[in-house]
Write a protein that holds these residues in place. Structure first.
Motif, PDB file in Angstrom:
ATOM      1  N   ARG A  16      40.377  33.506  41.827  1.00 43.74           N
ATOM      2  CA  ARG A  16      41.065  34.151  40.705  1.00 43.74           C
ATOM      3  C   ARG A  16      42.456  34.549  41.171  1.00 43.74           C
ATOM      4  NH1 ARG A  16      36.237  37.458  37.673  1.00 43.74           N
ATOM      5  NH2 ARG A  16      34.886  35.638  37.414  1.00 43.74           N
ATOM      6  N   SER A  17      42.809  35.822  41.150  1.00 43.66           N
ATOM      7  CA  SER A  17      44.156  36.214  41.582  1.00 43.66           C
ATOM      8  C   SER A  17      44.162  36.793  42.996  1.00 43.66           C
ATOM      9  CB  SER A  17      44.752  37.225  40.604  1.00 43.66           C
ATOM     10  OG  SER A  17      43.956  38.399  40.577  1.00 43.66           O
ATOM     11  N   GLY A  18      43.039  36.714  43.692  1.00 48.45           N
ATOM     12  CA  GLY A  18      42.951  37.291  45.035  1.00 48.45           C
ATOM     13  C   GLY A  18      42.951  36.243  46.130  1.00 48.45           C
ATOM     14  N   PRO A  44      36.697  41.450  48.451  1.00 44.76           N
ATOM     15  CA  PRO A  44      37.856  42.026  47.761  1.00 44.76           C
ATOM     16  C   PRO A  44      37.480  42.528  46.371  1.00 44.76           C
ATOM     17  CG  PRO A  44      38.028  39.635  47.839  1.00 44.76           C
ATOM     18  CD  PRO A  44      36.832  40.018  48.669  1.00 44.76           C
ATOM     19  N   PRO A  45      38.178  43.543  45.879  1.00 41.51           N
ATOM     20  CA  PRO A  45      37.877  44.054  44.544  1.00 41.51           C
ATOM     21  C   PRO A  45      37.945  42.929  43.519  1.00 41.51           C
ATOM     22  CG  PRO A  45      39.479  45.459  45.652  1.00 41.51           C
ATOM     23  CD  PRO A  45      39.271  44.240  46.517  1.00 41.51           C
TER      24      PRO A  45
END
Length: 50
Positions: A16-18, A44-45
């Motif tokens: 995704r964005s991580g 990661p969150p």
């Protein structure tokens, strides 16, 4: 404690964005080890859940 043991660099991944690092399973299996260990890593969150 790691004297004489090979340390395989971690693989960098995006989800995704991580961005995060994880054990490079392909690199480990290429070395055909009799045993392997991996330290626990934080997720990661918003990242994938086990």
């Amino acid at each position: 404690m790691l004297d004489g043991l090979e340390v395989v660099p971690r693989a960098r991944c995006s989800y995704r964005s991580g961005h995060f690092e994880e054990m490079d399973l392909g690199a480990v299996l290429t070395r055909r080890p009799r045993a392997s260990t991996s330290p626990p890593t934080a997720i990661p969150p918003g990242g994938p859940q086990p």
